[in-house]
Scaffold this motif. Structure first.
Motif, PDB file in Angstrom:
ATOM      1  N   LYS A  97       2.048  35.384  31.982  1.00  0.00           N
ATOM      2  CA  LYS A  97       2.935  35.157  30.839  1.00  0.00           C
ATOM      3  C   LYS A  97       2.791  36.307  29.846  1.00  0.00           C
ATOM      4  CE  LYS A  97       2.687  30.159  31.039  1.00  0.00           C
ATOM      5  NZ  LYS A  97       2.773  28.949  30.282  1.00  0.00           N
ATOM      6  N   ASN A  98       3.862  36.527  29.118  1.00  0.00           N
ATOM      7  CA  ASN A  98       3.878  37.449  27.978  1.00  0.00           C
ATOM      8  C   ASN A  98       3.274  38.813  28.296  1.00  0.00           C
ATOM      9  OD1 ASN A  98       5.059  35.421  26.407  1.00  0.00           O
ATOM     10  ND2 ASN A  98       3.048  34.553  25.996  1.00  0.00           N
ATOM     11  N   SER A  99       3.843  39.477  29.273  1.00  0.00           N
ATOM     12  CA  SER A  99       3.366  40.794  29.662  1.00  0.00           C
ATOM     13  C   SER A  99       4.545  41.743  29.832  1.00  0.00           C
ATOM     14  CB  SER A  99       2.582  40.706  30.964  1.00  0.00           C
ATOM     15  OG  SER A  99       2.049  41.963  31.290  1.00  0.00           O
ATOM     16  N   SER A 100       4.316  43.010  29.526  1.00  0.00           N
ATOM     17  CA  SER A 100       5.366  44.007  29.738  1.00  0.00           C
ATOM     18  C   SER A 100       5.117  44.794  31.021  1.00  0.00           C
ATOM     19  CB  SER A 100       5.452  44.957  28.547  1.00  0.00           C
ATOM     20  OG  SER A 100       4.209  45.610  28.365  1.00  0.00           O
ATOM     21  N   SER A 101       3.936  44.588  31.651  1.00  0.00           N
ATOM     22  CA  SER A 101       3.662  45.250  32.929  1.00  0.00           C
ATOM     23  C   SER A 101       2.588  44.468  33.686  1.00  0.00           C
ATOM     24  CB  SER A 101       3.212  46.695  32.715  1.00  0.00           C
ATOM     25  OG  SER A 101       1.973  46.720  32.046  1.00  0.00           O
ATOM     26  N   VAL A 102       2.570  44.671  34.987  1.00  0.00           N
ATOM     27  CA  VAL A 102       1.600  44.024  35.868  1.00  0.00           C
ATOM     28  C   VAL A 102       1.114  45.071  36.863  1.00  0.00           C
ATOM     29  CG1 VAL A 102       1.226  42.186  37.565  1.00  0.00           C
ATOM     30  CG2 VAL A 102       2.822  41.819  35.675  1.00  0.00           C
ATOM     31  N   LEU A 103      -0.188  45.115  37.089  1.00  0.00           N
ATOM     32  CA  LEU A 103      -0.775  46.017  38.065  1.00  0.00           C
ATOM     33  C   LEU A 103      -1.516  45.179  39.094  1.00  0.00           C
ATOM     34  CD1 LEU A 103      -1.313  48.952  38.897  1.00  0.00           C
ATOM     35  CD2 LEU A 103      -3.378  48.870  37.482  1.00  0.00           C
ATOM     36  N   THR A 104      -1.162  45.323  40.365  1.00  0.00           N
ATOM     37  CA  THR A 104      -1.797  44.552  41.428  1.00  0.00           C
ATOM     38  C   THR A 104      -2.620  45.485  42.310  1.00  0.00           C
ATOM     39  OG1 THR A 104      -0.025  44.825  43.055  1.00  0.00           O
ATOM     40  CG2 THR A 104       0.202  43.011  41.481  1.00  0.00           C
ATOM     41  N   TYR A 105      -3.568  44.907  43.034  1.00  0.00           N
ATOM     42  CA  TYR A 105      -4.351  45.659  44.012  1.00  0.00           C
ATOM     43  C   TYR A 105      -4.748  44.707  45.128  1.00  0.00           C
ATOM     44  CZ  TYR A 105      -7.903  48.425  46.285  1.00  0.00           C
ATOM     45  OH  TYR A 105      -8.625  49.127  47.232  1.00  0.00           O
ATOM     46  N   ASP A 106      -4.468  45.108  46.360  1.00  0.00           N
ATOM     47  CA  ASP A 106      -4.774  44.271  47.515  1.00  0.00           C
ATOM     48  C   ASP A 106      -5.297  45.141  48.655  1.00  0.00           C
ATOM     49  OD1 ASP A 106      -3.586  41.698  46.487  1.00  0.00           O
ATOM     50  OD2 ASP A 106      -1.831  42.994  46.418  1.00  0.00           O
ATOM     51  N   GLU A 107      -6.183  44.561  49.481  1.00  0.00           N
ATOM     52  CA  GLU A 107      -6.718  45.241  50.662  1.00  0.00           C
ATOM     53  C   GLU A 107      -6.502  44.377  51.891  1.00  0.00           C
ATOM     54  OE1 GLU A 107     -10.849  45.878  49.729  1.00  0.00           O
ATOM     55  OE2 GLU A 107     -10.402  47.814  48.788  1.00  0.00           O
ATOM     56  N   TRP A 108      -6.365  45.042  53.047  1.00  0.00           N
ATOM     57  CA  TRP A 108      -6.158  44.330  54.304  1.00  0.00           C
ATOM     58  C   TRP A 108      -6.915  45.008  55.434  1.00  0.00           C
ATOM     59  CZ3 TRP A 108      -2.112  45.873  51.133  1.00  0.00           C
ATOM     60  CH2 TRP A 108      -1.419  44.841  50.488  1.00  0.00           C
ATOM     61  N   THR A 109      -7.223  44.208  56.440  1.00  0.00           N
ATOM     62  CA  THR A 109      -7.688  44.738  57.717  1.00  0.00           C
ATOM     63  C   THR A 109      -6.461  44.730  58.621  1.00  0.00           C
ATOM     64  OG1 THR A 109      -9.902  43.857  57.381  1.00  0.00           O
ATOM     65  CG2 THR A 109      -9.274  44.404  59.647  1.00  0.00           C
ATOM     66  N   VAL A 110      -6.011  45.913  59.003  1.00  0.00           N
ATOM     67  CA  VAL A 110      -4.755  46.064  59.741  1.00  0.00           C
ATOM     68  C   VAL A 110      -5.039  46.486  61.177  1.00  0.00           C
ATOM     69  CG1 VAL A 110      -3.386  46.565  57.682  1.00  0.00           C
ATOM     70  CG2 VAL A 110      -4.508  48.443  58.889  1.00  0.00           C
ATOM     71  N   LYS A 111      -4.001  46.523  61.974  1.00  0.00           N
ATOM     72  CA  LYS A 111      -4.116  46.886  63.397  1.00  0.00           C
ATOM     73  C   LYS A 111      -3.977  48.401  63.563  1.00  0.00           C
ATOM     74  CE  LYS A 111      -3.925  42.513  64.579  1.00  0.00           C
ATOM     75  NZ  LYS A 111      -5.009  41.740  64.991  1.00  0.00           N
ATOM     76  N   LYS A 112      -4.846  48.955  64.366  1.00  0.00           N
ATOM     77  CA  LYS A 112      -4.812  50.386  64.652  1.00  0.00           C
ATOM     78  C   LYS A 112      -3.488  50.754  65.311  1.00  0.00           C
ATOM     79  CE  LYS A 112      -7.283  53.978  67.157  1.00  0.00           C
ATOM     80  NZ  LYS A 112      -8.441  54.292  67.986  1.00  0.00           N
ATOM     81  N   GLY A 113      -2.847  51.813  64.809  1.00  0.00           N
ATOM     82  CA  GLY A 113      -1.610  52.309  65.401  1.00  0.00           C
ATOM     83  C   GLY A 113      -0.338  51.674  64.874  1.00  0.00           C
ATOM     84  N   ASP A 114      -0.438  50.576  64.144  1.00  0.00           N
ATOM     85  CA  ASP A 114       0.765  49.934  63.600  1.00  0.00           C
ATOM     86  C   ASP A 114       1.149  50.561  62.265  1.00  0.00           C
ATOM     87  OD1 ASP A 114       0.979  48.268  65.742  1.00  0.00           O
ATOM     88  OD2 ASP A 114       0.261  46.469  64.715  1.00  0.00           O
ATOM     89  N   LEU A 115       2.429  50.502  61.948  1.00  0.00           N
ATOM     90  CA  LEU A 115       2.965  51.032  60.703  1.00  0.00           C
ATOM     91  C   LEU A 115       3.240  49.868  59.759  1.00  0.00           C
ATOM     92  CD1 LEU A 115       3.782  53.804  59.589  1.00  0.00           C
ATOM     93  CD2 LEU A 115       6.091  53.383  60.412  1.00  0.00           C
ATOM     94  N   TYR A 116       2.804  50.009  58.505  1.00  0.00           N
ATOM     95  CA  TYR A 116       2.939  48.940  57.523  1.00  0.00           C
ATOM     96  C   TYR A 116       3.658  49.443  56.275  1.00  0.00           C
ATOM     97  CZ  TYR A 116      -0.508  46.499  60.356  1.00  0.00           C
ATOM     98  OH  TYR A 116      -1.151  45.884  61.391  1.00  0.00           O
ATOM     99  N   ARG A 117       4.130  48.496  55.465  1.00  0.00           N
ATOM    100  CA  ARG A 117       4.662  48.781  54.142  1.00  0.00           C
ATOM    101  C   ARG A 117       4.491  47.524  53.282  1.00  0.00           C
ATOM    102  NH1 ARG A 117      11.330  48.631  54.472  1.00  0.00           N
ATOM    103  NH2 ARG A 117      11.493  46.378  54.756  1.00  0.00           N
ATOM    104  N   ILE A 118       4.711  47.679  51.989  1.00  0.00           N
ATOM    105  CA  ILE A 118       4.598  46.569  51.051  1.00  0.00           C
ATOM    106  C   ILE A 118       5.993  46.163  50.594  1.00  0.00           C
ATOM    107  CG2 ILE A 118       3.723  45.862  48.786  1.00  0.00           C
ATOM    108  CD1 ILE A 118       1.606  46.431  50.982  1.00  0.00           C
ATOM    109  N   LYS A 119       6.224  44.864  50.569  1.00  0.00           N
ATOM    110  CA  LYS A 119       7.440  44.301  49.978  1.00  0.00           C
ATOM    111  C   LYS A 119       6.996  43.610  48.689  1.00  0.00           C
ATOM    112  CE  LYS A 119      11.118  40.929  50.900  1.00  0.00           C
ATOM    113  NZ  LYS A 119      11.657  39.989  51.900  1.00  0.00           N
TER     114      LYS A 119
END
Length: 140
Positions: A97-119
């Motif tokens: 609530k009541n914010s002019s900006s938001v900063l997120t941070y997330d980590e994952w264990t991903v699969k070798k060789g796969d291509l990812y992106r963030i939505k």
């Protein structure tokens, strides 16, 4: 001859200026409030073949009384982007609530060789109106 060229250029400038104003007025009438999510910036990093992290910086045009940010890890499969259901924690939600900006941070264990992106789906509510904007990071 020189006056004629100047007059023609001036007339063309006026015609294109009026056309641009008309198009803008048709797209965003003055009585409609613009989208409240102004900017979404991403920083993504692949630490190794199987470790990845991403940060999203969401800036609102005004202070958002209520907001929801949904970060979804997507994987490219058969030429299409789909939710990476095979990755634990593929979806993260941030509420506030009541914010002019938001900063997120997330980590994952991903699969070798796969291509990812963030939505990133940014939803904020202001004066009883809900605004939603969806943005995508570059692939990593």
């Amino acid at each position: 001859m020189k006056k004629r060229i100047v007059c023609v250029l001036l007339a063309l400038t006026m015609v294109f200026s009026v056309g641009a104003v008309t198009v803008f007025a048709a797209i965003a009438p003055p009585d409609v409030e613009p989208q409240n999510t102004a900017v979404v910036g991403f920083i993504t990093r692949r630490y190794s073949d199987t470790k990845a992290a991403a940060s999203a910086d969401i800036d609102f045009t005004k202070t958002a009384p209520n907001y929801t940010i949904i970060i979804i890890l997507q994987r490219k499969k058969d030429g299409e982007w789909i939710t990476a259901v095979d990755v634990d924690g593929n979806t993260h939600r941030y509420y506030g609530k009541n914010s002019s900006s938001v900063l997120t941070y997330d980590e994952w264990t991903v699969k070798k060789g796969d291509l990812y992106r963030i939505k990133c789906i940014s939803t904020d509510r202001h004066d009883g109106i809900q605004y939603t904007r969806t943005c995508y990071s570059d692939p990593f």
